[in-house]
Design an enzyme around this catalytic site. Sequence first.
Site, short mmCIF file in Angstrom:
data_model
loop_
_atom_site.label_atom_id
_atom_site.label_comp_id
_atom_site.label_asym_id
_atom_site.label_seq_id
_atom_site.Cartn_x
_atom_site.Cartn_y
_atom_site.Cartn_z
N LYS A 83 -5.41 2.12 0.40
CA LYS A 83 -4.40 2.34 1.44
C LYS A 83 -5.10 2.38 2.80
O LYS A 83 -6.06 3.12 2.99
CB LYS A 83 -3.69 3.67 1.16
CG LYS A 83 -2.31 3.78 1.71
CD LYS A 83 -1.66 5.04 1.12
CE LYS A 83 -0.32 5.32 1.70
NZ LYS A 83 0.15 6.65 1.29
C1 E4P Z 1 3.56 7.04 1.65
O1 E4P Z 1 2.71 6.35 1.21
C2 E4P Z 1 3.33 8.38 2.22
O2 E4P Z 1 2.39 9.03 1.41
C3 E4P Z 1 4.56 9.24 2.25
O3 E4P Z 1 5.70 8.53 1.80
C4 E4P Z 1 4.75 9.93 3.55
O4 E4P Z 1 5.92 10.70 3.50
P1 E4P Z 1 6.24 11.86 4.55
O5 E4P Z 1 6.74 11.24 5.80
O6 E4P Z 1 7.32 12.68 3.89
O7 E4P Z 1 4.97 12.64 4.75
#
Ligand code: E4P
Length: 218
Positions: A83
């Site tokens: 990522k």
């Molecule tokens: C996605 O890859 C993220 O880890 C996640 O969806 C972020 O979500 P949040 O905005 O609730 O922190």
Amino acid sequence: MQLFLDTTDTAVLKDLAATGLVDGVTTNPTLIAKSGRNMLEVIAEICAIVEGPVSAEVASMETSGMLAEGRKLAAIAPNIVVKVPLTRDGLVAVREFYAEGIQTNVTLCFSAAQALLAAKAGASYISPFIGRLDDHGAVGMDLITEIRAIYDNYEGFDTEILAASIRTPGHVAQAAMAGCDCATIPPDVFNALFKHPLTERGLSQFMADWKGTGQSIL
Ligand code: E4P
């Protein structure tokens, strides 16, 4: 549509993976911090629980650091997806990972133009953050619609749209209607997907009526 779990809680993951409905997992530095565990250990444990893609995020801000971290993460298991943040350095790293055959998930996407660049760089997944856009006063789901339209305009774009920052079961349904390839869902929202008050009410009535018949199927 593939459903991923957005978590580093391996107990919760095991419980939901047992339903057969979890196709993969995403994590981020905040979730790693919340787990209080060593990142490499928890990611390896997650990869042993699910066969599908497991996103593990780099922490470096520069391309060279991202490449070194991403290669180390990718060596943990064959289902690792590195990522990478949607920055200039991040997309340069994505191009190199693509050349090396390493899967990537480009995170923190908040505009269609960013998603276009991620696809050109060869990202395996793009993660538009729906909930955070809603919090910001925009309509997060509009971004999904825009990205879907752009990606469908060009045969060469293989990047999958991964709806992220999901807050409600409605977000999941809307993402599916908008043609998302996948959604990553927090465990509480995933559990809420099974439920509807009318299902519970109807089942109570059916069970009460069945008991009244005095019958047994087995
Ligand atoms: C996605 O890859 C993220 O880890 C996640 O969806 C972020 O979500 P949040 O905005 O609730 O922190």
